[in-house]
Design a protein around this motif. Structure first.
Motif, short mmCIF file in Angstrom:
data_model
loop_
_atom_site.label_atom_id
_atom_site.label_comp_id
_atom_site.label_asym_id
_atom_site.label_seq_id
_atom_site.Cartn_x
_atom_site.Cartn_y
_atom_site.Cartn_z
N HIS A 125 6.40 -59.87 -24.02
CA HIS A 125 5.71 -60.77 -23.86
C HIS A 125 4.54 -61.35 -23.75
CE1 HIS A 125 9.64 -61.35 -20.83
NE2 HIS A 125 9.39 -59.87 -20.84
N GLY A 126 3.90 -62.18 -24.32
CA GLY A 126 2.59 -62.49 -24.31
C GLY A 126 2.14 -61.65 -25.67
N ASP A 127 0.93 -61.00 -25.44
CA ASP A 127 1.51 -60.41 -27.07
C ASP A 127 1.38 -59.15 -27.34
OD1 ASP A 127 0.02 -62.85 -28.19
OD2 ASP A 127 -2.19 -61.76 -28.01
N THR A 128 2.64 -58.50 -26.43
CA THR A 128 3.36 -57.58 -26.41
C THR A 128 4.69 -57.67 -26.62
OG1 THR A 128 2.14 -56.61 -25.48
CG2 THR A 128 3.60 -55.53 -25.34
N LEU A 129 5.27 -56.48 -27.63
CA LEU A 129 7.03 -56.73 -28.19
C LEU A 129 7.31 -55.23 -27.65
CD1 LEU A 129 9.42 -57.63 -29.01
CD2 LEU A 129 8.52 -56.91 -31.64
N THR A 130 7.85 -55.52 -26.31
CA THR A 130 8.44 -53.99 -25.75
C THR A 130 10.08 -53.42 -26.09
OG1 THR A 130 6.69 -54.40 -24.22
CG2 THR A 130 8.98 -53.24 -23.78
N ILE A 131 10.10 -52.75 -27.03
CA ILE A 131 11.66 -52.58 -27.59
C ILE A 131 12.30 -50.78 -27.05
CG2 ILE A 131 12.76 -51.74 -30.03
CD1 ILE A 131 10.27 -52.91 -31.25
N SER A 132 12.76 -51.37 -26.66
CA SER A 132 13.44 -50.11 -25.93
C SER A 132 14.62 -49.43 -26.46
CB SER A 132 14.68 -51.23 -24.54
OG SER A 132 13.77 -51.64 -24.23
N LEU A 133 14.80 -47.70 -26.76
CA LEU A 133 14.74 -47.22 -27.84
C LEU A 133 16.70 -46.96 -27.28
CD1 LEU A 133 12.19 -44.15 -28.49
CD2 LEU A 133 12.51 -46.67 -29.68
N ILE A 174 -3.23 -68.84 -49.54
CA ILE A 174 -2.46 -68.31 -48.40
C ILE A 174 -3.47 -67.60 -48.17
CG2 ILE A 174 -0.71 -67.24 -47.14
CD1 ILE A 174 0.95 -69.06 -49.45
N TRP A 175 -4.51 -66.79 -46.82
CA TRP A 175 -5.01 -65.58 -46.88
C TRP A 175 -4.50 -64.75 -45.53
CZ3 TRP A 175 -8.53 -65.96 -42.77
CH2 TRP A 175 -8.15 -67.44 -42.21
N SER A 176 -5.22 -63.79 -45.28
CA SER A 176 -5.91 -63.53 -44.11
C SER A 176 -7.05 -62.46 -43.88
CB SER A 176 -4.73 -62.18 -43.69
OG SER A 176 -4.51 -60.65 -44.37
N LEU A 177 -7.32 -62.26 -42.54
CA LEU A 177 -8.79 -61.79 -42.80
C LEU A 177 -8.16 -60.60 -41.17
CD1 LEU A 177 -11.65 -60.31 -43.96
CD2 LEU A 177 -11.92 -62.47 -42.68
N SER A 178 -7.68 -59.51 -40.76
CA SER A 178 -7.27 -58.71 -39.74
C SER A 178 -8.04 -57.71 -39.59
CB SER A 178 -5.90 -58.90 -39.94
OG SER A 178 -5.06 -60.35 -39.86
N GLU A 179 -8.71 -57.21 -39.65
CA GLU A 179 -9.38 -55.97 -39.61
C GLU A 179 -10.76 -56.04 -37.86
OE1 GLU A 179 -12.19 -57.84 -43.23
OE2 GLU A 179 -10.06 -57.40 -42.43
N PRO A 180 -10.83 -55.34 -37.37
CA PRO A 180 -10.26 -53.86 -37.65
C PRO A 180 -9.40 -54.32 -36.14
CG PRO A 180 -12.29 -54.08 -35.63
CD PRO A 180 -12.16 -55.07 -36.41
N TYR A 181 -9.13 -55.76 -35.92
CA TYR A 181 -7.36 -56.26 -34.84
C TYR A 181 -7.46 -57.17 -35.66
CZ TYR A 181 -9.85 -52.82 -32.51
OH TYR A 181 -10.65 -51.29 -31.49
N GLY A 182 -5.79 -57.15 -35.01
CA GLY A 182 -5.98 -59.38 -35.67
C GLY A 182 -4.42 -59.09 -36.94
N ALA A 183 -4.22 -57.97 -36.82
CA ALA A 183 -2.55 -58.53 -37.89
C ALA A 183 -1.36 -58.53 -37.12
CB ALA A 183 -2.74 -57.00 -38.46
N ARG A 184 -1.42 -58.42 -35.74
CA ARG A 184 -0.96 -59.07 -34.74
C ARG A 184 -0.28 -60.76 -34.95
NH1 ARG A 184 -3.53 -57.21 -29.39
NH2 ARG A 184 -4.48 -55.94 -30.74
N ALA A 185 -1.15 -60.93 -35.34
CA ALA A 185 -0.65 -62.29 -35.65
C ALA A 185 -0.18 -62.55 -36.68
CB ALA A 185 -2.20 -63.44 -36.37
N TRP A 186 0.56 -61.66 -37.63
CA TRP A 186 1.11 -62.10 -38.49
C TRP A 186 2.46 -61.23 -38.80
CZ3 TRP A 186 0.32 -59.77 -43.84
CH2 TRP A 186 -0.85 -59.19 -44.11
#
Length: 224
Positions: A125-133, A174-186
């Motif tokens: 949902h949105g930018d959150t992935l909830t995983i039930s154990l 192909i590049w990424s720049l994800s600090e200190p937040y933003g790795a969630r994009a990929w």
């Protein structure tokens, strides 16, 4: 060509940064080109992070989630014409509380979760992935799961990931720049510097015409 990299990984896990560039003979980017590209990436990320902080996303990402991320294994392949990626993320973590039944990860809403092994259920949902154990984890208990996903990471917004070109021949990069937040994009992760994983393995599968670059020590190169 498959590139496998491993430890040390703190910089990679905090920034989520990798770069792939085609370097044909006679078309290696100049120092000025690299400096210009770096300046553009930094400026774009600065503006994106400012917007994210204003929306409160960065502060919410740092909230305690009841677990400690110990290890990530990120296996990525790339479709350059489609500007998309396919990935498998294996994660190992430890519960920091009794009765942990679900784990929240940060993962961009536009990305698609295909399946998760080692989970009872999941919701994106949105930018959150909830995983039930499958079984509640008490304090100190280890658990793990594997997430298969795909999608087109966005260079704008909360993360920074792009398909571009460079040089007179418009060679792909192909590049990424994800600090200190933003790795969630990929890739799905606990996207906050407050939860540093102990280690990670990064596996990158790219065409032979591309050169893969990442943090970590090179473990092996395999020609498929």
């Amino acid at each position: 060509m498959k590139i496998v990299l491993s430890r040390p990984l703190y910089l990679l896990l905090l920034s989520g940064s990798v770069c792939f560039a085609q370097l044909p003979s006679g078309d290696i980017p100049t120092k000025q080109e690299l400096q210009t590209l770096r300046a553009e990436m930094i400026d774009g990320k600065r503006r994106a992070l400012t917007l994210a902080r204003a929306a409160g996303a960065a502060s919410s990402a740092a909230l305690p989630r009841g677990y400690d991320a110990n290890y990530y294994r990120l296996d990525l392949s790339f479709d350059i014409p489609d500007t998309s990626i396919t990935g498998v993320l294996d994660m190992r973590a430890t519960s920091l509380m009794d009765g942990l039944t679900a784990v929240d990860l940060d993962f961009a809403a536009n990305m698609v979760v295909d399946s998760i092994t080692g989970a009872a259920d999941f919701h994106h949902h949105g930018d959150t992935l909830t995983i039930s154990l499958p079984v509640a984890a008490d304090n100190g208990a280890a658990f793990n799961f594997s997430i298969s996903y795909h999608g087109k990471p966005q260079a704008s917004g909360f993360g920074a990931f792009g398909f571009g070109s460079h040089g007179t021949s418009n060679a792909p990069i192909i590049w990424s720049l994800s600090e200190p937040y933003g790795a969630r994009a990929w890739w799905p992760c606990n996207d906050t510097p407050s939860d540093k994983a102990d280690s990670a393995d990064i596996i990158l599968t790219v065409p032979n015409s591309l050169f893969a670059v990442s943090n970590g020590s090179l473990v092996s190169t395999v020609t498929n």
